[in-house]
Design a protein around this motif. Sequence first.
Motif, PDB file in Angstrom:
ATOM      1  N   THR A  44       0.831  -1.205   0.000  1.00  0.00           N
ATOM      2  CA  THR A  44       0.000   0.000   0.000  1.00  0.00           C
ATOM      3  C   THR A  44       0.864   1.253   0.000  1.00  0.00           C
ATOM      4  N   ALA A  45       1.934   1.227   0.770  1.00  0.00           N
ATOM      5  CA  ALA A  45       2.842   2.386   0.826  1.00  0.00           C
ATOM      6  C   ALA A  45       3.478   2.646  -0.535  1.00  0.00           C
ATOM      7  N   GLU A  46       3.858   1.577  -1.228  1.00  0.00           N
ATOM      8  CA  GLU A  46       4.475   1.732  -2.542  1.00  0.00           C
ATOM      9  C   GLU A  46       3.475   2.266  -3.564  1.00  0.00           C
ATOM     10  N   ARG A  47       2.257   1.765  -3.524  1.00  0.00           N
ATOM     11  CA  ARG A  47       1.219   2.274  -4.428  1.00  0.00           C
ATOM     12  C   ARG A  47       0.948   3.750  -4.159  1.00  0.00           C
ATOM     13  N   THR A  48       0.882   4.115  -2.892  1.00  0.00           N
ATOM     14  CA  THR A  48       0.660   5.511  -2.525  1.00  0.00           C
ATOM     15  C   THR A  48       1.800   6.384  -3.024  1.00  0.00           C
ATOM     16  N   TYR A  49       3.029   5.915  -2.830  1.00  0.00           N
ATOM     17  CA  TYR A  49       4.200   6.658  -3.289  1.00  0.00           C
ATOM     18  C   TYR A  49       4.147   6.886  -4.795  1.00  0.00           C
ATOM     19  N   TRP A  95       2.320  27.023  -9.387  1.00  0.00           N
ATOM     20  CA  TRP A  95       3.449  26.173  -9.740  1.00  0.00           C
ATOM     21  C   TRP A  95       4.362  25.973  -8.530  1.00  0.00           C
ATOM     22  N   GLU A  96       4.597  27.055  -7.786  1.00  0.00           N
ATOM     23  CA  GLU A  96       5.459  26.983  -6.609  1.00  0.00           C
ATOM     24  C   GLU A  96       4.831  26.117  -5.511  1.00  0.00           C
ATOM     25  N   LYS A  97       3.514  26.166  -5.356  1.00  0.00           N
ATOM     26  CA  LYS A  97       2.836  25.297  -4.382  1.00  0.00           C
ATOM     27  C   LYS A  97       3.017  23.833  -4.755  1.00  0.00           C
ATOM     28  N   THR A  98       2.898  23.525  -6.021  1.00  0.00           N
ATOM     29  CA  THR A  98       3.106  22.147  -6.479  1.00  0.00           C
ATOM     30  C   THR A  98       4.554  21.730  -6.244  1.00  0.00           C
ATOM     31  N   TYR A  99       5.474  22.641  -6.472  1.00  0.00           N
ATOM     32  CA  TYR A  99       6.888  22.354  -6.237  1.00  0.00           C
ATOM     33  C   TYR A  99       7.134  22.040  -4.763  1.00  0.00           C
ATOM     34  N   LYS A 100       6.485  22.770  -3.866  1.00  0.00           N
ATOM     35  CA  LYS A 100       6.637  22.503  -2.425  1.00  0.00           C
ATOM     36  C   LYS A 100       6.049  21.139  -2.070  1.00  0.00           C
ATOM     37  N   GLN A 101       4.940  20.776  -2.699  1.00  0.00           N
ATOM     38  CA  GLN A 101       4.369  19.442  -2.481  1.00  0.00           C
ATOM     39  C   GLN A 101       5.341  18.367  -2.959  1.00  0.00           C
ATOM     40  N   ALA A 102       6.056  18.672  -4.013  1.00  0.00           N
ATOM     41  CA  ALA A 102       6.982  17.703  -4.594  1.00  0.00           C
ATOM     42  C   ALA A 102       8.104  17.344  -3.635  1.00  0.00           C
ATOM     43  N   SER A 103       8.450  18.256  -2.764  1.00  0.00           N
ATOM     44  CA  SER A 103       9.552  17.990  -1.842  1.00  0.00           C
ATOM     45  C   SER A 103       9.082  17.385  -0.518  1.00  0.00           C
ATOM     46  N   LYS A 104       7.802  17.021  -0.410  1.00  0.00           N
ATOM     47  CA  LYS A 104       7.289  16.411   0.821  1.00  0.00           C
ATOM     48  C   LYS A 104       7.939  15.071   1.123  1.00  0.00           C
ATOM     49  N   TYR A 105       8.023  14.194   0.138  1.00  0.00           N
ATOM     50  CA  TYR A 105       8.618  12.881   0.374  1.00  0.00           C
ATOM     51  C   TYR A 105      10.117  13.014   0.510  1.00  0.00           C
ATOM     52  N   GLN A 106      10.629  12.610   1.645  1.00  0.00           N
ATOM     53  CA  GLN A 106      12.060  12.616   1.879  1.00  0.00           C
ATOM     54  C   GLN A 106      12.612  11.230   1.547  1.00  0.00           C
ATOM     55  N   PRO A 107      13.909  11.101   1.279  1.00  0.00           N
ATOM     56  CA  PRO A 107      14.473   9.799   0.931  1.00  0.00           C
ATOM     57  C   PRO A 107      14.179   8.687   1.946  1.00  0.00           C
ATOM     58  N   LYS A 108      14.017   9.002   3.226  1.00  0.00           N
ATOM     59  CA  LYS A 108      13.716   7.954   4.214  1.00  0.00           C
ATOM     60  C   LYS A 108      12.312   7.375   3.999  1.00  0.00           C
ATOM     61  N   ASP A 109      11.433   8.096   3.314  1.00  0.00           N
ATOM     62  CA  ASP A 109      10.085   7.627   3.041  1.00  0.00           C
ATOM     63  C   ASP A 109       9.994   6.756   1.791  1.00  0.00           C
ATOM     64  N   PRO A 111      10.165   3.720  -0.577  1.00  0.00           N
ATOM     65  CA  PRO A 111      10.274   2.263  -0.502  1.00  0.00           C
ATOM     66  C   PRO A 111      11.522   1.780  -1.240  1.00  0.00           C
ATOM     67  N   ALA A 112      12.111   0.698  -0.762  1.00  0.00           N
ATOM     68  CA  ALA A 112      13.401   0.213  -1.278  1.00  0.00           C
ATOM     69  C   ALA A 112      13.390  -0.039  -2.776  1.00  0.00           C
ATOM     70  N   LYS A 113      12.349  -0.682  -3.298  1.00  0.00           N
ATOM     71  CA  LYS A 113      12.350  -1.020  -4.724  1.00  0.00           C
ATOM     72  C   LYS A 113      12.113   0.187  -5.624  1.00  0.00           C
ATOM     73  N   LEU A 114      11.823   1.331  -5.026  1.00  0.00           N
ATOM     74  CA  LEU A 114      11.559   2.542  -5.809  1.00  0.00           C
ATOM     75  C   LEU A 114      12.674   3.576  -5.692  1.00  0.00           C
ATOM     76  N   LYS A 115      13.828   3.177  -5.184  1.00  0.00           N
ATOM     77  CA  LYS A 115      14.949   4.121  -5.012  1.00  0.00           C
ATOM     78  C   LYS A 115      15.403   4.719  -6.340  1.00  0.00           C
ATOM     79  N   GLN A 116      15.499   3.899  -7.384  1.00  0.00           N
ATOM     80  CA  GLN A 116      15.956   4.398  -8.688  1.00  0.00           C
ATOM     81  C   GLN A 116      14.952   5.380  -9.271  1.00  0.00           C
ATOM     82  N   ALA A 117      13.670   5.082  -9.132  1.00  0.00           N
ATOM     83  CA  ALA A 117      12.633   5.999  -9.606  1.00  0.00           C
ATOM     84  C   ALA A 117      12.693   7.307  -8.823  1.00  0.00           C
ATOM     85  N   HIS A 118      12.970   7.201  -7.531  1.00  0.00           N
ATOM     86  CA  HIS A 118      13.046   8.402  -6.705  1.00  0.00           C
ATOM     87  C   HIS A 118      14.228   9.286  -7.096  1.00  0.00           C
TER      88      HIS A 118
END
Length: 182
Positions: A44-49, A95-109, A111-118
Motif C-alpha cells: 500500500t505504501a508503494e502504491r501511494t508513493y 506552480w510553486e505550491k506544487t513544487y513545495k508538495q513535490a519535496s514532501k517525500y524525503q528519501p527515508k520515506d 520504498p526500497a524497490k523505488l529508489k531508482q525511480a526516486h
Amino acid sequence: MKKIVKTTLACLLALTVSAPVALLPAQAEAATKKAAAKKAAYTTAERTYIKYQSDILYKLRTQSSDIVQFALKADQYENKEEEFYTIMVNKLTAWEKTYKQASKYQPKDVPAKLKQAHASYTQAVQQQGIAIQSMKKTLLEDTLTDEQMDTYAEKFFTATDAFGKPAAAFDAEIKRLNKIYQ
C-alpha cells in the motif's frame, strides 16, 4: 483395416488417459507463477508513493508547459501589462505550491524497490526548482537589466527542457516495475 482402427482407438484411449497427467505439470507451473505474482505485488505504501509522485510530476509538467505557452503569448498582452503580470504571478504561485508538495517525500520515506525511480524524480524536481527561481527573478525583480532578464529567461527554458529527461526516466522506471509488480 481392422488393425488400423484398433491402433487408432488404442492411441485415442491412451491420449485421453494420459492427457490429464500431461497437463498436471503445466498446471502446477501456472500455479507457481500465480503464487509468485502474488508475492511480487506492491504494498500500500508503494502504491501511494507511485500515485503521489506520478501526480506531482504530471502537475509540474503541465504547469511549466502552461507557463511556457503563456510566456510565448506575451505579445498579445502588449497593452495590458498589468493583466499579464497578474496572470503570470498566479500561475507562478500555483506552480510553486506544487513544487513545495513535490519535496514532501524525503528519501527515508522511499520504498526500497523505488529508489531508482526516486532518484529520477529528485532530479526532475531540482530542475523545476531552478526554473521557478529563474522565472521569479525575471518576473518579480524590477532592477534587472535586459541582459540579466534574458539570462534568467534562458535559464528558465533550459531548466524546463532539462526537467523532461529525468521525468521520462521516472515514468520508464515505474513502467518497468509495473511489469514486475502488479
